[in-house]
Design a protein around this motif. Sequence first.
Motif, mmCIF file in Angstrom:
data_model
loop_
_atom_site.group_PDB
_atom_site.id
_atom_site.type_symbol
_atom_site.label_atom_id
_atom_site.label_comp_id
_atom_site.label_asym_id
_atom_site.label_seq_id
_atom_site.Cartn_x
_atom_site.Cartn_y
_atom_site.Cartn_z
ATOM 1 N N SER A 1 16.293 -43.651 -85.021
ATOM 2 C CA SER A 1 14.938 -43.833 -85.541
ATOM 3 C C SER A 1 13.936 -43.385 -84.498
ATOM 4 O O SER A 1 14.279 -43.198 -83.317
ATOM 5 N N ASP A 2 12.692 -43.228 -84.909
ATOM 6 C CA ASP A 2 11.643 -42.918 -83.942
ATOM 7 C C ASP A 2 11.458 -44.056 -82.941
ATOM 8 O O ASP A 2 11.144 -43.815 -81.766
ATOM 9 N N ASP A 3 11.642 -45.287 -83.410
ATOM 10 C CA ASP A 3 11.520 -46.420 -82.487
ATOM 11 C C ASP A 3 12.556 -46.321 -81.374
ATOM 12 O O ASP A 3 12.234 -46.513 -80.194
ATOM 13 N N GLU A 4 13.805 -46.047 -81.747
ATOM 14 C CA GLU A 4 14.836 -45.881 -80.729
ATOM 15 C C GLU A 4 14.520 -44.670 -79.855
ATOM 16 O O GLU A 4 14.674 -44.721 -78.624
ATOM 17 N N VAL B 1 11.625 -43.273 -79.018
ATOM 18 C CA VAL B 1 10.554 -43.518 -78.058
ATOM 19 C C VAL B 1 11.023 -44.491 -76.982
ATOM 20 O O VAL B 1 10.673 -44.345 -75.800
ATOM 21 N N ALA B 2 11.829 -45.482 -77.350
ATOM 22 C CA ALA B 2 12.397 -46.381 -76.343
ATOM 23 C C ALA B 2 13.237 -45.604 -75.339
ATOM 24 O O ALA B 2 13.217 -45.886 -74.126
ATOM 25 N N SER C 1 5.903 -47.808 -78.018
ATOM 26 C CA SER C 1 6.225 -47.879 -79.447
ATOM 27 C C SER C 1 6.116 -46.491 -80.049
ATOM 28 O O SER C 1 5.412 -45.611 -79.529
ATOM 29 N N ALA C 2 6.792 -46.303 -81.188
ATOM 30 C CA ALA C 2 6.700 -45.027 -81.893
ATOM 31 C C ALA C 2 5.278 -44.793 -82.395
ATOM 32 O O ALA C 2 4.790 -43.656 -82.400
ATOM 33 N N ASP C 3 4.609 -45.859 -82.827
ATOM 34 C CA ASP C 3 3.228 -45.708 -83.300
ATOM 35 C C ASP C 3 2.334 -45.150 -82.196
ATOM 36 O O ASP C 3 1.515 -44.260 -82.434
ATOM 37 N N TYR D 1 3.262 -43.402 -79.586
ATOM 38 C CA TYR D 1 3.649 -42.014 -79.328
ATOM 39 C C TYR D 1 2.970 -41.078 -80.324
ATOM 40 O O TYR D 1 2.335 -40.087 -79.935
ATOM 41 N N TRP E 1 17.272 -50.823 -74.229
ATOM 42 C CA TRP E 1 16.241 -51.226 -75.209
ATOM 43 C C TRP E 1 16.752 -52.346 -76.107
ATOM 44 O O TRP E 1 16.052 -53.353 -76.318
#
Length: 363
Positions: free
Chosen positions: A133-136, A138-139, A190-192, A194, A258
């Motif tokens: 995911s984008d969350d992963e 960006v982490a 966070s992805a947001d 980024y 993460w």
Amino acid sequence: MRSVGVEEELLLVDGRTGEPRALSAAVLAAASRDPQGNEEVFESELQRQQLEFATKPQTDMRDLEEEIRRWRAEAARHAEGVDASVAALATSPLEVSPTIGNDERHQWLKEHFGLTAQEQLTCGCHVHVSVDSDDEGVAVLDRIRPWLPALLAMSANSPFWQGEDSGYASYRNRVWGRWPSAGPVEVFGSADRYHEQVADMVASGALKDEGMVYFDARLSRSYPTVEIRVADVCLDPSTTALIATLIRGLVDTAAREWRDGVPPTRHGVALLRLASWRAARSGLEDQLIHPVTMRPAPAEAVVRALFDHVRDALEENGDLLGAQDALAGLLATGNGARVQRTLLHRTGSLQEVVAECVRRTLA
């Protein structure tokens, strides 16, 4: 197991003189006529003296290395048909007047960035590693930041610029750093955050689109991957495979941290820029800046610290023994910068340096 894909940019050179040749369109045309149907693997780049290829996503690093060797050989075959050769060199050792491509995007870059775009004949290696995911993603980007200069030092393969020794192991990194969006980045969190920053950068009007966000590592626009863009194209394909293996280990390690709630190291961008400069200057020949302490340390100690950092992931992926052997070979023979300087010392000729690098590209 995460999949890994590699994009390599190669230099098109005259097989007799070693001088770069603006023949990418002719090579791509030759590839398009190939009955084997591999034309979609190859693409043009900013300068017409360059050719890029991309591998398929692979989970076995031996398969990845084999594919890198295959597409280098195919690129050489197509180039030979137009009286040229390919060389895995991150900058041209010989003098060159680069020729920007005629498509709309490249002409926009020429118009807006002037000499920065005109002189930008550099060949890099981009490694894509799958994320969930984008969350992963960006982490991962937040946690791999301090380790990227070590990868640059290992891959360094551009000591010469316009017929002179630059004094750097990776002068490509210094030339690439002229783009306003290039280099290390802050912790996003966070992805947001980024995506907000990327949107703000494009909205500034300085960049044409998201494709011009040239972070050392970023989320891919086209694939569910993180894209690590810090490396020179490597002279030896086994070094490319080693870099890709270590990058997958970094991504696995960062994603685990993460999930376990381990926060990213908060080294500032100013320190990371210094670490990148040091890696570009020294390669594997001198001291680097240690990713943990941010203090000077021998290059081999820093590289081994990177290896130890990702050791568990390498073992889980079945990559440990292969990576150990490849790293030992790299430390013994040196990166491309050392090889090029040794060749010049032995032959006294940059033409001979290019000729030998053409051969080693297909080693």
